[in-house]
Write a protein that holds these residues in place. Structure first.
Motif, PDB file in Angstrom:
ATOM      1  N   LEU A  49      73.811  26.340  61.021  1.00  0.00           N
ATOM      2  CA  LEU A  49      73.578  25.503  59.845  1.00  0.00           C
ATOM      3  C   LEU A  49      73.896  26.345  58.616  1.00  0.00           C
ATOM      4  CD1 LEU A  49      72.454  23.023  58.296  1.00  0.00           C
ATOM      5  CD2 LEU A  49      70.179  24.085  58.493  1.00  0.00           C
ATOM      6  N   VAL A  50      74.789  25.848  57.785  1.00  0.00           N
ATOM      7  CA  VAL A  50      75.138  26.497  56.518  1.00  0.00           C
ATOM      8  C   VAL A  50      74.686  25.546  55.418  1.00  0.00           C
ATOM      9  CG1 VAL A  50      77.041  27.289  55.062  1.00  0.00           C
ATOM     10  CG2 VAL A  50      77.076  27.756  57.517  1.00  0.00           C
ATOM     11  N   SER A  51      73.897  26.055  54.467  1.00  0.00           N
ATOM     12  CA  SER A  51      73.293  25.136  53.502  1.00  0.00           C
ATOM     13  C   SER A  51      73.102  25.760  52.125  1.00  0.00           C
ATOM     14  CB  SER A  51      71.928  24.679  54.035  1.00  0.00           C
ATOM     15  OG  SER A  51      71.077  25.783  54.177  1.00  0.00           O
ATOM     16  N   ARG A  52      72.911  24.863  51.191  1.00  0.00           N
ATOM     17  CA  ARG A  52      72.399  25.155  49.850  1.00  0.00           C
ATOM     18  C   ARG A  52      71.332  24.107  49.597  1.00  0.00           C
ATOM     19  NH1 ARG A  52      76.335  28.126  45.922  1.00  0.00           N
ATOM     20  NH2 ARG A  52      74.765  27.483  44.443  1.00  0.00           N
ATOM     21  N   TRP A  53      70.750  24.090  48.417  1.00  0.00           N
ATOM     22  CA  TRP A  53      69.671  23.140  48.133  1.00  0.00           C
ATOM     23  C   TRP A  53      70.195  21.718  48.016  1.00  0.00           C
ATOM     24  CZ3 TRP A  53      64.959  22.422  49.047  1.00  0.00           C
ATOM     25  CH2 TRP A  53      64.152  21.568  48.294  1.00  0.00           C
ATOM     26  N   ILE A  54      71.301  21.518  47.312  1.00  0.00           N
ATOM     27  CA  ILE A  54      71.807  20.175  47.026  1.00  0.00           C
ATOM     28  C   ILE A  54      73.107  19.922  47.786  1.00  0.00           C
ATOM     29  CG2 ILE A  54      72.617  18.645  45.177  1.00  0.00           C
ATOM     30  CD1 ILE A  54      70.838  20.281  43.271  1.00  0.00           C
ATOM     31  N   ASP A  55      73.229  18.721  48.340  1.00  0.00           N
ATOM     32  CA  ASP A  55      74.444  18.346  49.090  1.00  0.00           C
ATOM     33  C   ASP A  55      75.713  18.503  48.259  1.00  0.00           C
ATOM     34  OD1 ASP A  55      73.485  17.594  51.682  1.00  0.00           O
ATOM     35  OD2 ASP A  55      72.633  15.783  50.804  1.00  0.00           O
ATOM     36  N   ASP A  56      75.658  18.156  46.972  1.00  0.00           N
ATOM     37  CA  ASP A  56      76.840  18.269  46.114  1.00  0.00           C
ATOM     38  C   ASP A  56      77.350  19.710  46.050  1.00  0.00           C
ATOM     39  OD1 ASP A  56      76.745  15.568  45.606  1.00  0.00           O
ATOM     40  OD2 ASP A  56      75.862  15.783  43.614  1.00  0.00           O
ATOM     41  N   ASP A  57      76.429  20.673  46.005  1.00  0.00           N
ATOM     42  CA  ASP A  57      76.830  22.079  45.989  1.00  0.00           C
ATOM     43  C   ASP A  57      77.454  22.497  47.321  1.00  0.00           C
ATOM     44  OD1 ASP A  57      75.926  22.327  43.408  1.00  0.00           O
ATOM     45  OD2 ASP A  57      74.028  23.272  43.963  1.00  0.00           O
ATOM     46  N   LEU A  61      81.205  23.746  46.961  1.00  0.00           N
ATOM     47  CA  LEU A  61      81.358  25.201  47.048  1.00  0.00           C
ATOM     48  C   LEU A  61      81.565  25.714  48.472  1.00  0.00           C
ATOM     49  CD1 LEU A  61      78.501  26.030  44.563  1.00  0.00           C
ATOM     50  CD2 LEU A  61      80.932  26.106  44.080  1.00  0.00           C
ATOM     51  N   LEU A  62      80.684  25.359  49.370  1.00  0.00           N
ATOM     52  CA  LEU A  62      80.733  25.932  50.714  1.00  0.00           C
ATOM     53  C   LEU A  62      81.831  25.340  51.590  1.00  0.00           C
ATOM     54  CD1 LEU A  62      76.906  26.174  51.494  1.00  0.00           C
ATOM     55  CD2 LEU A  62      78.420  27.921  50.544  1.00  0.00           C
ATOM     56  N   LYS A  63      81.957  24.036  51.571  1.00  0.00           N
ATOM     57  CA  LYS A  63      82.941  23.378  52.434  1.00  0.00           C
ATOM     58  C   LYS A  63      84.383  23.816  52.119  1.00  0.00           C
ATOM     59  CE  LYS A  63      84.009  18.698  54.061  1.00  0.00           C
ATOM     60  NZ  LYS A  63      83.666  17.289  53.823  1.00  0.00           N
ATOM     61  N   PRO A  64      84.810  23.829  50.849  1.00  0.00           N
ATOM     62  CA  PRO A  64      86.177  24.288  50.558  1.00  0.00           C
ATOM     63  C   PRO A  64      86.415  25.754  50.933  1.00  0.00           C
ATOM     64  CG  PRO A  64      85.281  23.126  48.667  1.00  0.00           C
ATOM     65  CD  PRO A  64      84.161  23.312  49.640  1.00  0.00           C
ATOM     66  N   ILE A  94      79.547  24.140  63.106  1.00  0.00           N
ATOM     67  CA  ILE A  94      78.974  24.605  61.843  1.00  0.00           C
ATOM     68  C   ILE A  94      78.564  23.361  61.048  1.00  0.00           C
ATOM     69  CG2 ILE A  94      79.337  25.868  59.700  1.00  0.00           C
ATOM     70  CD1 ILE A  94      81.528  27.472  61.135  1.00  0.00           C
ATOM     71  N   TYR A  95      77.254  23.150  60.954  1.00  0.00           N
ATOM     72  CA  TYR A  95      76.728  22.051  60.152  1.00  0.00           C
ATOM     73  C   TYR A  95      76.704  22.480  58.690  1.00  0.00           C
ATOM     74  CZ  TYR A  95      74.779  19.949  64.429  1.00  0.00           C
ATOM     75  OH  TYR A  95      74.603  19.385  65.665  1.00  0.00           O
ATOM     76  N   LEU A  96      77.037  21.562  57.778  1.00  0.00           N
ATOM     77  CA  LEU A  96      76.982  21.823  56.340  1.00  0.00           C
ATOM     78  C   LEU A  96      76.054  20.780  55.720  1.00  0.00           C
ATOM     79  CD1 LEU A  96      80.760  22.441  55.614  1.00  0.00           C
ATOM     80  CD2 LEU A  96      78.958  24.135  55.698  1.00  0.00           C
ATOM     81  N   ARG A  97      74.905  21.222  55.248  1.00  0.00           N
ATOM     82  CA  ARG A  97      73.929  20.276  54.696  1.00  0.00           C
ATOM     83  C   ARG A  97      73.161  20.883  53.548  1.00  0.00           C
ATOM     84  NH1 ARG A  97      71.329  17.385  59.983  1.00  0.00           N
ATOM     85  NH2 ARG A  97      73.298  16.609  60.774  1.00  0.00           N
ATOM     86  N   GLY A  98      72.840  20.016  52.592  1.00  0.00           N
ATOM     87  CA  GLY A  98      71.890  20.403  51.556  1.00  0.00           C
ATOM     88  C   GLY A  98      70.495  20.307  52.141  1.00  0.00           C
ATOM     89  N   LEU A  99      69.599  21.146  51.698  1.00  0.00           N
ATOM     90  CA  LEU A  99      68.240  21.155  52.255  1.00  0.00           C
ATOM     91  C   LEU A  99      67.259  20.260  51.503  1.00  0.00           C
ATOM     92  CD1 LEU A  99      67.823  24.938  53.084  1.00  0.00           C
ATOM     93  CD2 LEU A  99      68.398  23.057  54.631  1.00  0.00           C
ATOM     94  N   ARG A 100      67.638  19.802  50.330  1.00  0.00           N
ATOM     95  CA  ARG A 100      66.732  18.979  49.519  1.00  0.00           C
ATOM     96  C   ARG A 100      66.479  17.642  50.220  1.00  0.00           C
ATOM     97  NH1 ARG A 100      67.910  17.210  43.328  1.00  0.00           N
ATOM     98  NH2 ARG A 100      65.959  16.099  42.975  1.00  0.00           N
ATOM     99  N   PRO A 101      65.214  17.364  50.576  1.00  0.00           N
ATOM    100  CA  PRO A 101      64.919  16.096  51.254  1.00  0.00           C
ATOM    101  C   PRO A 101      64.879  14.935  50.262  1.00  0.00           C
ATOM    102  CG  PRO A 101      62.912  17.358  50.978  1.00  0.00           C
ATOM    103  CD  PRO A 101      64.040  18.212  50.444  1.00  0.00           C
ATOM    104  N   SER A 102      65.041  13.737  50.775  1.00  0.00           N
ATOM    105  CA  SER A 102      64.908  12.565  49.916  1.00  0.00           C
ATOM    106  C   SER A 102      63.443  12.425  49.500  1.00  0.00           C
ATOM    107  CB  SER A 102      65.399  11.300  50.633  1.00  0.00           C
ATOM    108  OG  SER A 102      64.643  11.096  51.803  1.00  0.00           O
ATOM    109  N   GLU A 103      63.183  11.555  48.550  1.00  0.00           N
ATOM    110  CA  GLU A 103      61.875  11.445  47.893  1.00  0.00           C
ATOM    111  C   GLU A 103      60.672  11.467  48.839  1.00  0.00           C
ATOM    112  OE1 GLU A 103      59.715  10.102  44.154  1.00  0.00           O
ATOM    113  OE2 GLU A 103      61.823  10.564  44.391  1.00  0.00           O
TER     114      GLU A 103
END
Length: 125
Positions: A49-57, A61-64, A94-103
């Motif tokens: 699992l490769v991650s940052r806090w927000i999916d947009d990041d 950043l990571l995927k490219p 290799i999973y790419l996910r933001g870690l910030r959960p929904s509300e």
């Protein structure tokens, strides 16, 4: 890529837990992704699992950067958008996910139930 000094030391470090810190543009993210890619190549079928806090990041950043690395080493990794993961020719994922959960979701909801051998969290602050 050419690695020198502390960068080379970090790449060769086989410690189970590794904290890479440094100045802006000192290759921290790149080193982490290279370590994940090397692990995937050495251990067919491994799951990361490769991650940052927000999916947009993650997507900006990571995927490219990971795609560029695949290109540099001549890998044809397949992207599975529904699962947010790359699959390498040797069966590694290799999973790419933001870690910030929904509300109203649990803080672990983004990776609950996943069988993982390793996790790279970029920008953990």
């Amino acid at each position: 890529m050419v690695w020198r000094g502390k960068q080379s030391d970090a790449l060769l470090d086989a410690t189970r837990y590794l904290d890479i810190e440094g100045a802006i543009r000192s290759s921290k993210t790149t080193i982490g992704l290279w370590k994940v890619l090397n692990s995937c190549m050495e251990h067919p079928g491994i799951r990361w699992l490769v991650s940052r806090w927000i999916d947009d990041d993650v997507n900006a950043l990571l995927k490219p950067l990971l795609r560029l690395m695949f290109e540099q080493v001549g890998l044809k990794a397949q992207w599975f958008p529904d699962e947010h993961r790359f699959e390498l020719p040797n069966g590694s994922w290799i999973y790419l996910r933001g870690l910030r959960p929904s509300e109203n979701a649990s803080r672990f909801s983004k990776f609950r139930g996943m069988t993982l051998a390793g996790i790279l969290v970029d920008q953990t602050e």
